[in-house]
Design a protein around this motif. Sequence first.
Motif, PDB file in Angstrom:
ATOM      1  N   HIS A  86       0.818  -1.208   0.000  1.00  0.00           N
ATOM      2  CA  HIS A  86       0.000   0.000   0.000  1.00  0.00           C
ATOM      3  C   HIS A  86       0.856   1.264   0.000  1.00  0.00           C
ATOM      4  O   HIS A  86       0.534   2.251  -0.697  1.00  0.00           O
ATOM      5  CB  HIS A  86      -0.923  -0.011   1.221  1.00  0.00           C
ATOM      6  CG  HIS A  86      -1.871   1.140   1.267  1.00  0.00           C
ATOM      7  ND1 HIS A  86      -2.932   1.275   0.405  1.00  0.00           N
ATOM      8  CD2 HIS A  86      -1.916   2.235   2.090  1.00  0.00           C
ATOM      9  CE1 HIS A  86      -3.602   2.379   0.672  1.00  0.00           C
ATOM     10  NE2 HIS A  86      -3.010   2.986   1.689  1.00  0.00           N
ATOM     11  N   LEU A  87       1.938   1.262   0.772  1.00  0.00           N
ATOM     12  CA  LEU A  87       2.791   2.446   0.887  1.00  0.00           C
ATOM     13  C   LEU A  87       3.886   2.481  -0.174  1.00  0.00           C
ATOM     14  O   LEU A  87       4.511   3.527  -0.389  1.00  0.00           O
ATOM     15  CB  LEU A  87       3.435   2.497   2.279  1.00  0.00           C
ATOM     16  CG  LEU A  87       2.475   2.657   3.461  1.00  0.00           C
ATOM     17  CD1 LEU A  87       3.237   2.495   4.776  1.00  0.00           C
ATOM     18  CD2 LEU A  87       1.772   4.009   3.421  1.00  0.00           C
ATOM     19  N   GLY A  88       4.151   1.344  -0.798  1.00  0.00           N
ATOM     20  CA  GLY A  88       5.202   1.291  -1.808  1.00  0.00           C
ATOM     21  C   GLY A  88       6.598   1.371  -1.224  1.00  0.00           C
ATOM     22  O   GLY A  88       7.523   1.897  -1.860  1.00  0.00           O
ATOM     23  N   VAL A  89       6.776   0.853  -0.019  1.00  0.00           N
ATOM     24  CA  VAL A  89       8.084   0.864   0.636  1.00  0.00           C
ATOM     25  C   VAL A  89       8.375  -0.524   1.190  1.00  0.00           C
ATOM     26  O   VAL A  89       7.473  -1.344   1.367  1.00  0.00           O
ATOM     27  CB  VAL A  89       8.151   1.898   1.781  1.00  0.00           C
ATOM     28  CG1 VAL A  89       7.941   3.308   1.244  1.00  0.00           C
ATOM     29  CG2 VAL A  89       7.119   1.583   2.861  1.00  0.00           C
ATOM     30  N   GLY A  90       9.645  -0.773   1.452  1.00  0.00           N
ATOM     31  CA  GLY A  90      10.046  -2.007   2.102  1.00  0.00           C
ATOM     32  C   GLY A  90      10.316  -1.776   3.569  1.00  0.00           C
ATOM     33  O   GLY A  90      10.045  -0.698   4.115  1.00  0.00           O
ATOM     34  N   ASN A  91      10.855  -2.792   4.218  1.00  0.00           N
ATOM     35  CA  ASN A  91      11.173  -2.673   5.633  1.00  0.00           C
ATOM     36  C   ASN A  91      12.202  -1.579   5.860  1.00  0.00           C
ATOM     37  O   ASN A  91      13.189  -1.470   5.135  1.00  0.00           O
ATOM     38  CB  ASN A  91      11.710  -4.009   6.159  1.00  0.00           C
ATOM     39  CG  ASN A  91      12.046  -3.950   7.631  1.00  0.00           C
ATOM     40  OD1 ASN A  91      11.233  -3.525   8.440  1.00  0.00           O
ATOM     41  ND2 ASN A  91      13.250  -4.378   7.987  1.00  0.00           N
ATOM     42  N   ASP A  92      11.960  -0.751   6.879  1.00  0.00           N
ATOM     43  CA  ASP A  92      12.871   0.321   7.264  1.00  0.00           C
ATOM     44  C   ASP A  92      13.021   1.364   6.160  1.00  0.00           C
ATOM     45  O   ASP A  92      14.072   1.978   6.012  1.00  0.00           O
ATOM     46  CB  ASP A  92      14.238  -0.258   7.636  1.00  0.00           C
ATOM     47  CG  ASP A  92      15.050   0.676   8.507  1.00  0.00           C
ATOM     48  OD1 ASP A  92      14.456   1.563   9.158  1.00  0.00           O
ATOM     49  OD2 ASP A  92      16.289   0.553   8.514  1.00  0.00           O
ATOM     50  N   GLU A  93      11.959   1.565   5.403  1.00  0.00           N
ATOM     51  CA  GLU A  93      11.963   2.587   4.354  1.00  0.00           C
ATOM     52  C   GLU A  93      10.870   3.613   4.618  1.00  0.00           C
ATOM     53  O   GLU A  93       9.896   3.333   5.327  1.00  0.00           O
ATOM     54  CB  GLU A  93      11.778   1.956   2.980  1.00  0.00           C
ATOM     55  CG  GLU A  93      12.941   1.079   2.549  1.00  0.00           C
ATOM     56  CD  GLU A  93      12.755   0.473   1.174  1.00  0.00           C
ATOM     57  OE1 GLU A  93      13.702  -0.195   0.695  1.00  0.00           O
ATOM     58  OE2 GLU A  93      11.668   0.649   0.573  1.00  0.00           O
ATOM     59  N   THR A  94      11.033   4.797   4.031  1.00  0.00           N
ATOM     60  CA  THR A  94      10.136   5.917   4.283  1.00  0.00           C
ATOM     61  C   THR A  94       9.408   6.318   3.004  1.00  0.00           C
ATOM     62  O   THR A  94       9.993   6.297   1.917  1.00  0.00           O
ATOM     63  CB  THR A  94      10.926   7.119   4.824  1.00  0.00           C
ATOM     64  OG1 THR A  94      11.631   6.723   6.006  1.00  0.00           O
ATOM     65  CG2 THR A  94      10.017   8.293   5.162  1.00  0.00           C
ATOM     66  N   THR A  95       8.153   6.683   3.147  1.00  0.00           N
ATOM     67  CA  THR A  95       7.377   7.128   1.995  1.00  0.00           C
ATOM     68  C   THR A  95       7.979   8.416   1.432  1.00  0.00           C
ATOM     69  O   THR A  95       8.656   9.173   2.136  1.00  0.00           O
ATOM     70  CB  THR A  95       5.911   7.374   2.388  1.00  0.00           C
ATOM     71  OG1 THR A  95       5.857   8.295   3.499  1.00  0.00           O
ATOM     72  CG2 THR A  95       5.240   6.064   2.796  1.00  0.00           C
ATOM     73  N   GLU A  96       7.717   8.672   0.150  1.00  0.00           N
ATOM     74  CA  GLU A  96       8.320   9.813  -0.532  1.00  0.00           C
ATOM     75  C   GLU A  96       7.948  11.139   0.110  1.00  0.00           C
ATOM     76  O   GLU A  96       8.724  12.101   0.060  1.00  0.00           O
ATOM     77  CB  GLU A  96       7.914   9.813  -2.006  1.00  0.00           C
ATOM     78  CG  GLU A  96       8.535   8.670  -2.811  1.00  0.00           C
ATOM     79  CD  GLU A  96       8.188   8.764  -4.282  1.00  0.00           C
ATOM     80  OE1 GLU A  96       7.484   9.737  -4.661  1.00  0.00           O
ATOM     81  OE2 GLU A  96       8.627   7.890  -5.057  1.00  0.00           O
ATOM     82  N   ASP A  97       6.767  11.209   0.706  1.00  0.00           N
ATOM     83  CA  ASP A  97       6.355  12.471   1.338  1.00  0.00           C
ATOM     84  C   ASP A  97       6.959  12.666   2.720  1.00  0.00           C
ATOM     85  O   ASP A  97       6.731  13.688   3.376  1.00  0.00           O
ATOM     86  CB  ASP A  97       4.828  12.547   1.421  1.00  0.00           C
ATOM     87  CG  ASP A  97       4.212  11.391   2.220  1.00  0.00           C
ATOM     88  OD1 ASP A  97       4.969  10.615   2.847  1.00  0.00           O
ATOM     89  OD2 ASP A  97       2.979  11.256   2.206  1.00  0.00           O
ATOM     90  N   GLY A  98       7.739  11.673   3.200  1.00  0.00           N
ATOM     91  CA  GLY A  98       8.396  11.794   4.490  1.00  0.00           C
ATOM     92  C   GLY A  98       7.483  11.616   5.687  1.00  0.00           C
ATOM     93  O   GLY A  98       7.871  11.888   6.819  1.00  0.00           O
ATOM     94  N   LYS A  99       6.289  11.110   5.446  1.00  0.00           N
ATOM     95  CA  LYS A  99       5.321  10.980   6.532  1.00  0.00           C
ATOM     96  C   LYS A  99       5.512   9.699   7.345  1.00  0.00           C
ATOM     97  O   LYS A  99       5.431   9.716   8.578  1.00  0.00           O
ATOM     98  CB  LYS A  99       3.900  11.018   5.964  1.00  0.00           C
ATOM     99  CG  LYS A  99       3.429  12.382   5.526  1.00  0.00           C
ATOM    100  CD  LYS A  99       3.094  13.249   6.726  1.00  0.00           C
ATOM    101  CE  LYS A  99       2.444  14.543   6.309  1.00  0.00           C
ATOM    102  NZ  LYS A  99       2.057  15.373   7.464  1.00  0.00           N
TER     103      LYS A  99
END
Length: 272
Positions: A111-124
């Motif tokens: 849903h967020l398009g990230v893996g473990n220990d990763e941050t969404t592009e908007d920094g939220k």
Amino acid sequence: MPQLPAPAYPAEVLTRLEADAKEVIARYPGSRSALLPLLHLVQSEEGYVSRTGMAFCADQLGLTTAEVTAVATFYTMYRRRPSGEYQVGVCTNTLCAVMGGDAIFDRLKDHLGVGNDETTEDGKVTLEHIECNAACDFAPVVMVNWEFFDNQTPESATRLVDDLIAGRTVEPTRGAPLCTYKETARILAGFPDERPGAVEASGGAGAASLVGLKLAKGEGGPHARVVGQRGEAPGDAQPQKGAEHLSSHDAPQQTSASDPEHPAGPAAEEGE
């Protein structure tokens, strides 16, 4: 490649952090004991423990940067790179996993398009799996900035992160109202949470966590059982009528391996 020395904090930031650090260090008989809260302090400034933050801690405590780095890299609560405003941790330890934690984590990654220990592009949002939230009786559990969101499902967890990203108010299942990761880090450094009503809302253990304690004290009503303390001879503890909920540690029960009337064996044929 060798790294250049860590850049210094701006003068006004350095002055403020030095005053805060002095207050923290004064709480301990030995200054190096203040390292953990000081790491939270510098994390509250940048949202993670930077090389600048570690150099600051070393200077304040008379330690080497290697000593500070050894501690900062040992504890997972210290971020080593920029992270989101909200740290979303999904428990994937045994009980939470079998109750749906793995499914929640997989859903949120997609849903967020990230893996473990990763941050969404908007920094939220920074997403990570964590080994245990110490709340097994509310499994599966998600934590946001170390506040509890109990009995989650993939759907409820998806709504949760959507609300965080949209800036909508999110209320933990129990505990203090949610604040940002930097604000949480400052509280963990030992500074008071000055938000009105936040301390009073912190509360304690949830009802499910206290059931075992109440049973052990004989406070569970007519069907409770008081289990004897370790070391008591069998029969010293007097169970109440209709007693149940024995502790497997203090009052072991017969198992299939020890009970001839109930031998071990498969419950069904393979594949059924």
